[in-house]
Design a protein around this motif. Sequence first.
Motif, short mmCIF file in Angstrom:
data_model
loop_
_atom_site.label_atom_id
_atom_site.label_comp_id
_atom_site.label_asym_id
_atom_site.label_seq_id
_atom_site.Cartn_x
_atom_site.Cartn_y
_atom_site.Cartn_z
N GLY A 132 -10.12 -3.67 3.85
CA GLY A 132 -9.49 -5.17 4.38
C GLY A 132 -10.22 -6.25 3.59
N LEU A 133 -11.65 -6.16 3.78
CA LEU A 133 -12.40 -7.28 3.32
C LEU A 133 -12.26 -7.48 1.66
N VAL A 134 -12.26 -6.14 1.26
CA VAL A 134 -12.05 -6.33 -0.12
C VAL A 134 -11.03 -6.90 -0.75
N PHE A 135 -9.81 -6.83 0.02
CA PHE A 135 -8.51 -7.53 -0.35
C PHE A 135 -8.59 -8.83 -0.08
N LEU A 136 -9.33 -9.18 0.92
CA LEU A 136 -9.21 -10.62 1.11
C LEU A 136 -10.22 -11.38 0.45
N LEU A 137 -11.15 -10.78 -0.09
CA LEU A 137 -12.01 -11.47 -1.03
C LEU A 137 -11.44 -11.60 -2.38
N GLY A 138 -10.73 -10.56 -2.69
CA GLY A 138 -9.95 -10.38 -3.93
C GLY A 138 -8.81 -11.60 -4.15
N ARG A 139 -8.13 -11.76 -2.87
CA ARG A 139 -7.09 -12.85 -2.89
C ARG A 139 -7.56 -14.16 -2.77
N ARG A 140 -8.89 -14.27 -2.22
CA ARG A 140 -9.35 -15.69 -2.17
C ARG A 140 -9.84 -16.21 -3.50
N PHE B 141 -9.03 -14.70 -6.46
CA PHE B 141 -8.44 -14.40 -7.66
C PHE B 141 -6.74 -14.50 -7.32
N HIS B 142 -6.24 -13.51 -6.79
CA HIS B 142 -4.67 -13.55 -6.48
C HIS B 142 -4.52 -12.18 -5.53
N ALA B 143 -3.39 -12.41 -4.74
CA ALA B 143 -3.34 -11.33 -3.88
C ALA B 143 -2.99 -9.88 -4.51
N ARG B 144 -2.42 -9.85 -5.71
CA ARG B 144 -2.35 -8.63 -6.35
C ARG B 144 -3.65 -8.00 -6.93
N VAL B 145 -4.76 -8.95 -7.21
CA VAL B 145 -5.95 -8.44 -7.54
C VAL B 145 -6.57 -8.06 -6.26
N GLY B 146 -6.69 -8.56 -5.09
CA GLY B 146 -7.14 -8.07 -3.83
C GLY B 146 -6.46 -6.79 -3.72
N LEU B 147 -5.31 -6.44 -3.94
CA LEU B 147 -4.64 -5.35 -3.47
C LEU B 147 -4.88 -4.21 -4.37
N ALA B 148 -5.22 -4.47 -5.65
CA ALA B 148 -5.59 -3.73 -6.64
C ALA B 148 -7.00 -3.05 -6.21
N GLY B 149 -8.06 -4.08 -5.82
CA GLY B 149 -9.41 -3.85 -5.84
C GLY B 149 -9.39 -2.88 -4.42
N MET B 150 -8.33 -3.33 -3.35
CA MET B 150 -8.39 -2.51 -2.18
C MET B 150 -8.16 -1.13 -2.52
N LEU B 151 -7.16 -0.91 -3.38
CA LEU B 151 -6.76 0.61 -3.45
C LEU B 151 -7.65 1.17 -4.22
N ILE B 152 -8.45 0.75 -5.41
CA ILE B 152 -9.38 1.40 -6.05
C ILE B 152 -10.33 1.62 -5.07
N PHE B 153 -10.89 0.77 -4.18
CA PHE B 153 -11.89 0.98 -3.37
C PHE B 153 -11.70 2.24 -2.49
N LEU B 154 -10.44 2.41 -1.96
CA LEU B 154 -9.97 3.37 -0.85
C LEU B 154 -9.85 4.71 -1.52
N VAL B 155 -9.37 4.92 -2.90
CA VAL B 155 -9.39 5.96 -3.29
C VAL B 155 -10.77 6.49 -4.42
N SER B 156 -11.50 5.59 -4.21
CA SER B 156 -12.86 6.21 -5.19
C SER B 156 -13.58 7.32 -4.33
#
Length: 226
Positions: free
Chosen positions: A77-85, A87-102
């Motif tokens: 969740g923090l990765v998503f919030l950091l990416g959104r703040r 860059f953009h919400a889509r960047v935050g969502l992509a970062g969160m998904l990559i983090f979760l499936v690594s």
Amino acid sequence: ACIRPADIGYLARHTGREHDPADFPDIRHAPLYPVVLAAGFKAVRPSFEVDRRARFFAPEWKVVLPIGILFSMATAGLVFLLGRRLFHARVGLAGMLIFLVSDAVLAESISGTAMPLLLFFTAAAFYLAVVAAQNREKDASFALWFIPMMAAAVCCVLAFLTRYSMAAIAPAVILLAAGRTDRGRWLNVLAMVGLILLLAAPWLARNKVVSGGWLGLAPYAVLQKS
């Protein structure tokens, strides 16, 4: 407790006294993860009896694994919030998904180690530092940048108390949170450094009293596999 010859020798050399094995101090590990586990054990109260017919040890699957998974999810969740703040919400969502499936994150989530806790406090420290820096640049009210800045310092201490080597993140977090403008920057740096030292001092003092060293035997870990 796992008492090693190195522990016994270190304490004998630095304190000049013998310790009862039944009351032997931990001079290797940072304290926060054991405290979190102890709180979980106290809340859930799992049985510590070993059932040879069971596939899983009750304290492990009732407390240790849920704690690791929950902190990994919170870090996502923090990765998503950091990416959104940043860059953009889509960047935050992509970062969160990559983090979760690594593979590394999935493995650490169920490893039973302090890594999920460590990742959470590290991510929280940098997220709060970014919030403080951006609010300060926008000339937001004092509370909107000072409180996140101090909270980032607290997260640095919590990361340090999870693993001593994480003291390395403090300079980066401090310089980021203090703001990129010259106006009052060094006062902010001093405030964060002072809070970090104040919060870390009790545990460092405990180590000094118990073992004769500020970090006990932990610094010798760099010699492993050497």
